[in-house]
Design an enzyme around this catalytic site. Structure first.
Site, PDB file in Angstrom:
ATOM      1  N   SER A 162       0.858  -1.187   0.000  1.00  0.00           N
ATOM      2  CA  SER A 162       0.000   0.000   0.000  1.00  0.00           C
ATOM      3  C   SER A 162       0.898   1.242   0.000  1.00  0.00           C
ATOM      4  CB  SER A 162      -0.865   0.002   1.265  1.00  0.00           C
ATOM      5  OG  SER A 162      -0.019   0.146   2.403  1.00  0.00           O
ATOM      6  N   ASP A 197      -0.925  -1.556  -4.093  1.00  0.00           N
ATOM      7  CA  ASP A 197      -2.286  -1.696  -3.589  1.00  0.00           C
ATOM      8  C   ASP A 197      -2.880  -0.293  -3.386  1.00  0.00           C
ATOM      9  OD1 ASP A 197      -4.505  -3.003  -2.595  1.00  0.00           O
ATOM     10  OD2 ASP A 197      -3.666  -3.344  -0.596  1.00  0.00           O
ATOM     11  N   HIS A 235     -12.521  -3.352   4.612  1.00  0.00           N
ATOM     12  CA  HIS A 235     -11.158  -3.636   5.028  1.00  0.00           C
ATOM     13  C   HIS A 235     -11.106  -3.761   6.552  1.00  0.00           C
ATOM     14  CE1 HIS A 235     -10.237  -1.706   1.059  1.00  0.00           C
ATOM     15  NE2 HIS A 235      -9.468  -2.771   1.005  1.00  0.00           N
ATOM     16  N   HIS A 285     -11.469  -7.321  -2.653  1.00  0.00           N
ATOM     17  CA  HIS A 285     -10.722  -6.700  -1.551  1.00  0.00           C
ATOM     18  C   HIS A 285     -11.396  -7.093  -0.239  1.00  0.00           C
ATOM     19  CE1 HIS A 285      -7.945  -3.676  -3.454  1.00  0.00           C
ATOM     20  NE2 HIS A 285      -8.532  -4.245  -4.486  1.00  0.00           N
ATOM     21  N   SER A 295     -10.150 -10.906   4.080  1.00  0.00           N
ATOM     22  CA  SER A 295      -9.692 -11.687   5.235  1.00  0.00           C
ATOM     23  C   SER A 295     -10.877 -12.404   5.860  1.00  0.00           C
ATOM     24  CB  SER A 295      -9.013 -10.775   6.268  1.00  0.00           C
ATOM     25  OG  SER A 295      -7.671 -10.548   5.890  1.00  0.00           O
TER      26      SER A 295
HETATM   27  O1  G3H Z   1      -5.036  -1.717   1.469  1.00  0.00           O
HETATM   28  C1  G3H Z   1      -5.242  -2.626   2.273  1.00  0.00           C
HETATM   29  C2  G3H Z   1      -4.230  -3.157   3.159  1.00  0.00           C
HETATM   30  O2  G3H Z   1      -4.844  -3.698   4.287  1.00  0.00           O
HETATM   31  C3  G3H Z   1      -3.143  -2.187   3.455  1.00  0.00           C
HETATM   32  O3  G3H Z   1      -3.410  -1.476   4.582  1.00  0.00           O
HETATM   33  O4  G3H Z   1      -3.003   0.921   4.030  1.00  0.00           O
HETATM   34  O5  G3H Z   1      -2.829   0.029   6.393  1.00  0.00           O
HETATM   35  O6  G3H Z   1      -1.085  -0.514   4.692  1.00  0.00           O
HETATM   36  P1  G3H Z   1      -2.531  -0.163   4.945  1.00  0.00           P
HETATM   37  P1  13P Z   2      -8.410  -7.266   4.587  1.00  0.00           P
HETATM   38  O1  13P Z   2      -8.381  -6.116   5.534  1.00  0.00           O
HETATM   39  O2  13P Z   2      -9.721  -7.991   4.646  1.00  0.00           O
HETATM   40  O3  13P Z   2      -7.269  -8.201   4.781  1.00  0.00           O
HETATM   41  O4  13P Z   2      -8.306  -6.678   3.096  1.00  0.00           O
HETATM   42  C1  13P Z   2      -7.079  -6.328   2.562  1.00  0.00           C
HETATM   43  C2  13P Z   2      -7.226  -5.567   1.270  1.00  0.00           C
HETATM   44  O5  13P Z   2      -8.262  -5.527   0.641  1.00  0.00           O
HETATM   45  C3  13P Z   2      -6.024  -4.880   0.782  1.00  0.00           C
HETATM   46  O6  13P Z   2      -6.275  -4.110  -0.347  1.00  0.00           O
HETATM   47 ZN    ZN Z   3      -8.167  -3.212  -0.483  1.00  0.00          ZN
END
Ligand code: G3H
Ligand code: 13P
Ligand code: ZN
Length: 340
Positions: A50, A83, A192, A226, A229
């Site tokens: 990300s 991402d 997310h 997306h 999880s």
């Molecule tokens: O984009 C989704 C991932 O869970 C990345 O999260 O933006 O906290 O690194 P983050």
């Molecule tokens: P989760 O938070 O469900 O793992 O999703 C991750 C995601 O979509 C990253 O782009």
């Molecule tokens: Zn995502």
């Protein structure tokens, strides 16, 4: 094998009806965990970073860690993906750093928060497709908005609000024609993070029928889920057992993802489950052996716990067993194909 375009992996997955997990990384140990799981299961790999991950690691570290991963695993095809790119500039800087795939998330404005118009989304996605395809780089786009927030990215929609921003299949069809993106992230009610659903999701909140309809209209577009999880109860329990304070929550059942894979889902984004596994393992070491202070004493079990989750997902998504069968098509060849 050098890093290859994500499109090559997704085309192969579509040809053989499997899905590929895309796992977020922020550290060497997370990259190692993914590669350990991939080597053990002979799986092709998508590693993604990300914007937050890129600034946390620094692009140079990330680039060299990914080169190390491919040098040490020459038989595993690996795609490196941005991402949730929030702007063409973010995507272009990723390409400059050697990413072989980018997500232009024009479903939100550049602030990463405000839902964008269709016209804005088409405009920024087109810009990225033009430059990326000239270099053989894959482009994922998004239409519709997920709930939740990742590191400041996300509209912060509640579950109910997210249902109002589901992907409209007719609009998705138009969007792919208007942009030429390779893969399309769709909003089907997931969020997310660790708090997706307060009860086990049914068709009222997790709209798998939307995926079916999009796939019917766009049989040749790789769909992306997306927020996928599964938030396994045992990982949440482990964290809480050793002093954590996570609330009860439900994620996306693996069976729902497997159903999606039958209907065109080729890329499945997973980050939270790995975060849970790592945190649980570290908390356990801290709680049971408070005298320890060598980071290896807790990073090793953390890495193993993440590798175990990744391995389970690779098997469940069907990518296990395919690494040595994915064709070795590089960026130049891909650029040539986009031109012709
Ligand atoms: O984009 C989704 C991932 O869970 C990345 O999260 O933006 O906290 O690194 P983050
Ligand atoms: P989760 O938070 O469900 O793992 O999703 C991750 C995601 O979509 C990253 O782009
Ligand atoms: Zn995502």
């Amino acid at each position: 094998m050098p890093l290859i375009p994500m499109r090559v992996l997704l085309d192969h997955a579509a040809e053989h009806d499997y899905g590929v997990g895309a796992f977020d990384v922020n550290s060497m140990e997370q990259i190692q965990a993914i590669m350990m799981a991939a080597a053990e299961t002979n799986s092709p790999v998508i590693v993604q970073a990300s914007r937050g991950a890129r600034s946390f690691t620094n692009d140079n570290y990330l680039r060299h860690l990914m080169l190390a991963a491919s040098e040490l695993n020459p038989n595993i095809p690996i795609a490196m993906h941005q991402d949730h790119g929030n702007s063409p500039a973010t995507c272009f800087s990723a390409i400059d750093q050697g990413f072989t795939s980018v997500m232009m998330d024009g479903s939100l404005m550049e602030d990463g928060k405000s839902p964008a118009t269709y016209e804005y989304n088409v405009e920024v996605t087109r810009q990225v497709v033009k430059r990326a395809h000239a270099l053989g780089v894959t482009v994922e786009a998004e239409i519709g908005c997920l709930g939740g927030i990742e590191d400041g990215h996300g509209a912060g929609l509640t579950g109910d609000e997210a249902l109002a921003h589901l992907t409209d299949p007719a609009e998705a069809e138009r969007f792919v024609a208007d942009t030429g993106c390779d893969a399309l992230a769709v909003a089907i009610g997931t969020s997310h993070g660790a708090y997706k659903f307060t009860v086990k999701p049914t068709g009222d909140v997790l709209k798998m029928d939307v995926i079916e309809e999009i796939h019917r209209r766009l049989p040749n577009t790789h769909l992306v889920m997306h927020g996928s999880s599964s938030v396994p109860r045992e990982l949440v329990d482990m964290i809480n057992k050793y002093g954590g304070k996570l609330k009860e929550s439900y994620g996306v059942p693996v069976e729902a993802i497997q159903k999606g894979i039958k209907h065109g889902v080729r890329k499945i984004n997973v980050d939270t489950d790995n975060r849970l596994a790592i945190t649980g393992a570290i908390r356990k070491v801290f709680a049971e052996t408070p005298e320890k202070f060598d980071p290896r004493d807790y990073m090793k079990p953390a890495r193993e716990a993440m590798a175990q989750v990744v391995k389970e997902r690779m098997i469940a998504f069907g990518q296990a067993g395919w690494a040595d069968k994915v064709p070795n098509i590089g960026l130049d060849e891909m650029a040539r194909r986009y031109r012709s």
